[in-house]
Scaffold this active site. Structure first.
Site, PDB file in Angstrom:
ATOM      1  N   TYR A  41       0.776  -1.240   0.000  1.00 56.94           N
ATOM      2  CA  TYR A  41       0.000   0.000   0.000  1.00 56.94           C
ATOM      3  C   TYR A  41       0.811   1.297   0.000  1.00 56.94           C
ATOM      4  O   TYR A  41       0.499   2.225  -0.739  1.00 56.94           O
ATOM      5  CB  TYR A  41      -0.952   0.006   1.207  1.00 56.94           C
ATOM      6  CG  TYR A  41      -1.856  -1.207   1.266  1.00 56.94           C
ATOM      7  CD1 TYR A  41      -2.490  -1.679   0.120  1.00 56.94           C
ATOM      8  CD2 TYR A  41      -2.058  -1.898   2.458  1.00 56.94           C
ATOM      9  CE1 TYR A  41      -3.295  -2.805   0.160  1.00 56.94           C
ATOM     10  CE2 TYR A  41      -2.877  -3.020   2.518  1.00 56.94           C
ATOM     11  CZ  TYR A  41      -3.491  -3.475   1.363  1.00 56.94           C
ATOM     12  OH  TYR A  41      -4.289  -4.587   1.402  1.00 56.94           O
ATOM     13  N   ARG A  93      20.895  -3.717  25.956  1.00 55.93           N
ATOM     14  CA  ARG A  93      19.435  -3.591  25.896  1.00 55.93           C
ATOM     15  C   ARG A  93      18.992  -2.123  25.897  1.00 55.93           C
ATOM     16  O   ARG A  93      17.997  -1.761  26.522  1.00 55.93           O
ATOM     17  CB  ARG A  93      18.770  -4.322  27.074  1.00 55.93           C
ATOM     18  CG  ARG A  93      19.107  -5.787  27.199  1.00 55.93           C
ATOM     19  CD  ARG A  93      18.587  -6.574  26.010  1.00 55.93           C
ATOM     20  NE  ARG A  93      18.914  -8.013  26.129  1.00 55.93           N
ATOM     21  CZ  ARG A  93      18.722  -8.896  25.162  1.00 55.93           C
ATOM     22  NH1 ARG A  93      18.234  -8.502  23.997  1.00 55.93           N
ATOM     23  NH2 ARG A  93      19.036 -10.169  25.325  1.00 55.93           N
ATOM     24  N   THR A  95      19.331  13.299  27.358  1.00 54.36           N
ATOM     25  CA  THR A  95      18.696  12.031  27.702  1.00 54.36           C
ATOM     26  C   THR A  95      18.224  11.391  26.409  1.00 54.36           C
ATOM     27  O   THR A  95      18.255  12.015  25.335  1.00 54.36           O
ATOM     28  CB  THR A  95      17.523  12.241  28.683  1.00 54.36           C
ATOM     29  OG1 THR A  95      17.047  10.973  29.131  1.00 54.36           O
ATOM     30  CG2 THR A  95      16.388  13.005  28.027  1.00 54.36           C
ATOM     31  N   SER A  96      17.777  10.135  26.487  1.00 52.46           N
ATOM     32  CA  SER A  96      17.413   9.395  25.267  1.00 52.46           C
ATOM     33  C   SER A  96      16.373  10.119  24.436  1.00 52.46           C
ATOM     34  O   SER A  96      16.375  10.060  23.202  1.00 52.46           O
ATOM     35  CB  SER A  96      16.894   8.007  25.638  1.00 52.46           C
ATOM     36  OG  SER A  96      17.891   7.253  26.279  1.00 52.46           O
ATOM     37  N   HIS A 116     -31.148  10.152   1.622  1.00 46.39           N
ATOM     38  CA  HIS A 116     -31.508   8.835   2.181  1.00 46.39           C
ATOM     39  C   HIS A 116     -31.342   7.726   1.136  1.00 46.39           C
ATOM     40  O   HIS A 116     -31.956   6.664   1.250  1.00 46.39           O
ATOM     41  CB  HIS A 116     -32.947   8.827   2.716  1.00 46.39           C
ATOM     42  CG  HIS A 116     -33.297  10.045   3.513  1.00 46.39           C
ATOM     43  ND1 HIS A 116     -32.979  10.179   4.841  1.00 46.39           N
ATOM     44  CD2 HIS A 116     -33.908  11.209   3.146  1.00 46.39           C
ATOM     45  CE1 HIS A 116     -33.390  11.378   5.267  1.00 46.39           C
ATOM     46  NE2 HIS A 116     -33.940  12.021   4.248  1.00 46.39           N
ATOM     47  N   GLN A 137      10.055  14.719  30.343  1.00 44.63           N
ATOM     48  CA  GLN A 137      11.182  14.151  29.609  1.00 44.63           C
ATOM     49  C   GLN A 137      10.885  14.103  28.119  1.00 44.63           C
ATOM     50  O   GLN A 137      11.788  14.195  27.296  1.00 44.63           O
ATOM     51  CB  GLN A 137      11.478  12.737  30.120  1.00 44.63           C
ATOM     52  CG  GLN A 137      12.757  12.146  29.539  1.00 44.63           C
ATOM     53  CD  GLN A 137      13.056  10.773  30.102  1.00 44.63           C
ATOM     54  OE1 GLN A 137      13.036   9.787  29.368  1.00 44.63           O
ATOM     55  NE2 GLN A 137      13.322  10.704  31.408  1.00 44.63           N
ATOM     56  N   SER A 171     -13.432 -11.045 -10.353  1.00 43.40           N
ATOM     57  CA  SER A 171     -13.890 -12.112  -9.462  1.00 43.40           C
ATOM     58  C   SER A 171     -13.310 -13.434  -9.928  1.00 43.40           C
ATOM     59  O   SER A 171     -13.226 -13.692 -11.133  1.00 43.40           O
ATOM     60  CB  SER A 171     -15.424 -12.182  -9.454  1.00 43.40           C
ATOM     61  OG  SER A 171     -15.879 -13.366  -8.838  1.00 43.40           O
ATOM     62  N   ARG A 204     -10.753  -0.629  -1.229  1.00 40.17           N
ATOM     63  CA  ARG A 204      -9.501  -0.584  -0.471  1.00 40.17           C
ATOM     64  C   ARG A 204      -9.352   0.751   0.250  1.00 40.17           C
ATOM     65  O   ARG A 204      -8.861   0.808   1.385  1.00 40.17           O
ATOM     66  CB  ARG A 204      -8.308  -0.821  -1.403  1.00 40.17           C
ATOM     67  CG  ARG A 204      -6.977  -0.940  -0.666  1.00 40.17           C
ATOM     68  CD  ARG A 204      -5.843  -1.235  -1.628  1.00 40.17           C
ATOM     69  NE  ARG A 204      -6.015  -2.523  -2.271  1.00 40.17           N
ATOM     70  CZ  ARG A 204      -5.295  -2.936  -3.325  1.00 40.17           C
ATOM     71  NH1 ARG A 204      -4.367  -2.145  -3.844  1.00 40.17           N
ATOM     72  NH2 ARG A 204      -5.504  -4.112  -3.846  1.00 40.17           N
ATOM     73  N   ARG A 254       7.009  11.339  32.678  1.00 42.57           N
ATOM     74  CA  ARG A 254       7.032  10.359  31.587  1.00 42.57           C
ATOM     75  C   ARG A 254       6.870   8.949  32.123  1.00 42.57           C
ATOM     76  O   ARG A 254       7.238   8.651  33.249  1.00 42.57           O
ATOM     77  CB  ARG A 254       8.304  10.448  30.752  1.00 42.57           C
ATOM     78  CG  ARG A 254       9.354   9.391  31.007  1.00 42.57           C
ATOM     79  CD  ARG A 254      10.058   8.963  29.717  1.00 42.57           C
ATOM     80  NE  ARG A 254       9.134   8.398  28.745  1.00 42.57           N
ATOM     81  CZ  ARG A 254       9.495   7.929  27.545  1.00 42.57           C
ATOM     82  NH1 ARG A 254      10.759   7.985  27.165  1.00 42.57           N
ATOM     83  NH2 ARG A 254       8.636   7.429  26.718  1.00 42.57           N
ATOM     84  N   SER A 305       6.017   3.879  24.274  1.00 42.56           N
ATOM     85  CA  SER A 305       7.022   3.588  23.258  1.00 42.56           C
ATOM     86  C   SER A 305       6.602   2.524  22.257  1.00 42.56           C
ATOM     87  O   SER A 305       6.606   2.763  21.046  1.00 42.56           O
ATOM     88  CB  SER A 305       8.331   3.166  23.935  1.00 42.56           C
ATOM     89  OG  SER A 305       9.313   2.859  22.969  1.00 42.56           O
TER      90      SER A 305
END
Length: 483
Positions: free
Chosen positions: A14, A84, A110-111, A158, A240, A288, A302, A328, A333
């Site tokens: 898409y 991590r 900070t991050s 209608h 934050q 079809s 679609r 925060r 996340s």
């Protein structure tokens, strides 16, 4: 393409490559590095020093800039398995390439400095692409409306036959909703600001420490970073993170566009059922697997399907915004990683489909006229009654006669499957004193569309054209759809 694990249809079927790049790892991590450069450069320019010696040098900045685009993903990935932490993994990887600057990367930040500022930058770029596609949809709808502004068609309230309109006037209804979306998009786009570098709870305490309590210098950090990253301002206060209300506002814009697209696609699907309008159907396209003759409105279907996804997805940032704790929490996340990119990828696919459908929309004017003429005698009765009154008839008696004859004609159509014979029934009534030829002269559909053609012209001139003039540099795009 991977065949042994899940692959998102948003990327495979898409969304355009252009939108996919905006949400790609490349865009994300290159922006992180640009932000680290902007921070270090700002700290250097503000004279960050220790014992009279600069903490950051131009040589370090040059080293960072030399490696801004050359991301060592393998090093970052291996490091993240150990620690991590995605941000610290990329700090480490960048430092491996920039040994002279390794110690000053991310200094005082900070991050969320890289994470949240990047999110704002990415959403801003994505909104600009959405705007480009939305403007082109509006432009093509305006062309279609102008082309068919005088073609009378049966209007519906209608989904029951009502007073006629024109094909072009109906298209202005679709265009107007997209114009309202564009107004909202322009406003939100104009208010996008960076988080800046606010520290762990938004107090900038780390920077006040770095610059020895010099408030005036600290006040310059955010504006300088904003300018380097192409923004006018940073949000004046934050925890934050930037307020998750921003994500809500952005996704509400996308949901609004989705609602407009859904409405248009539903109308087109209904018109295709009536055989009045048809979306593009390629020479070798199969409608079809069982019924070879079918020409299903798959593109419009679609649009509706993806639009529902975007409208429902807008709940994600709203709920996230409502449930953030104090300065925060991290429960935003994982949700943000899904809801924000997928909303943009889906709306991107929707707008490509809209442009493709409108660009190739086929109008069957003879079918439109046939449907209109089958109902027009009912709609012409008020004019017929007024003409008969002018010739001496009694308005109240004529009204009752028309009501009775309309019931008979309606029964002939619905119960007997016959053509509408109301005009013949009226001509046979002496009270009307009108021949069938005279009655047939009232059957010009153009007499019953009111101001529709003029409304189209006014709408294009007063509403659409200023939009096109303002955005002429992004007009002229074509949309390709994958499947």
């Amino acid at each position: 393409m991977s065949t042994d694990r899940y692959v998102s249809p948003l990327s495979e079927r898409y969304a355009s490559r252009e939108m996919q790049y905006i949400f790609s790892p490349d865009m994300k991590f290159k922006t992180w590095r640009k932000l680290w450069i902007a921070l270090a450069e700002t700290e250097m320019e503000l004279g960050l020093s220790q014992n009279g010696q600069p903490v950051i040098t131009k040589e370090q900045i040059d080293e960072l800039k030399a490696n801004a685009e050359n991301i060592n993903y393998d090093v970052a990935k291996a490091r993240e398995k150990e620690v991590r932490h995605d941000v610290m993994s990329h700090v480490y990887a960048y430092g491996q390439q920039c040994p002279k600057a390794a110690g000053i990367i991310h200094l005082g930040a900070t991050s969320c400095y890289v994470g949240d500022n990047t999110d704002i930058i990415v959403m801003t770029n994505a909104l600009k692409l959405v705007k480009k596609k939305l403007v082109n949809v509006i432009a093509r709808l305006a062309q279609f409306a102008d082309e068919y502004k005088e073609l009378p068609t049966l209007a519906f309230t209608h989904f029951q036959p009502a007073q006629p309109t024109t094909v072009g006037k109906r298209a202005t209804l679709w265009a107007q909703e997209f114009c309202l979306d564009l107004e909202d998009l322009n406003y939100v786009l104009s208010t996008m600001k960076l988080l800046g570098s606010k520290g762990t709870t938004g107090t900038q305490a780390s920077f006040l420490e770095l610059f020895d309590g010099d408030q005036a210098t600290v006040d310059k950090i955010d504006p300088m970073i904003a300018t380097k990253m192409g923004f006018d301002k940073c949000y004046p206060v934050s925890g934050q993170t930037y307020s998750r209300k921003v994500d809500t506002r952005v996704c509400n814009i996308l949901a609004g566009i989705a609602a407009s697209a859904h409405k248009m696609s539903n109308d087109i699907r209904l018109l295709q059922h009536l055989k009045e309008v048809e979306e593009p159907f390629e020479k070798s396209q199969i409608g079809s697997s069982a019924m070879a003759y079918k020409r299903n409105p798959m593109r419009s279907e679609r649009i509706a399907s993806l639009s529902r996804f975007v409208m429902v997805d807008a709940l994600n940032p709203a709920i996230t915004s409502a449930t953030q704790w104090f300065e925060r929490t991290l429960d935003d996340s994982a949700n943000k990683r899904l809801s924000i990119p997928e909303a943009f990828l889906a709306i991107d696919g929707i707008l490509d489909l809209c442009l493709n459908v409108v660009d190739g929309l086929v109008v069957y004017d003879k079918v439109i006229t046939k449907h209109l003429m089958s109902e027009l005698p009912f709609m012409a009765t008020e004019n017929i009654m007024m003409d008969a009154v002018k010739m001496g008839g009694d308005r109240q008696q004529l009204h009752e006669k028309i009501r009775e004859l309309s019931m008979i004609a309606g029964a002939n159509v619905k119960k007997e499957g016959k053509d509408n014979n109301l005009l013949e029934l009226i001509a046979a009534e002496p009270d009307f004193n009108m021949s069938l030829d005279e009655l047939n002269k009232t059957m010009d559909p153009a007499k019953y569309v009111g101001c529709a053609p003029v409304q189209v012209e006014n709408f294009i001139r007063e509403i659409i054209q200023p939009v096109l003039d303002e955005n002429k540099d992004i007009l002229g795009m074509k949309a390709d759809i994958n499947v």
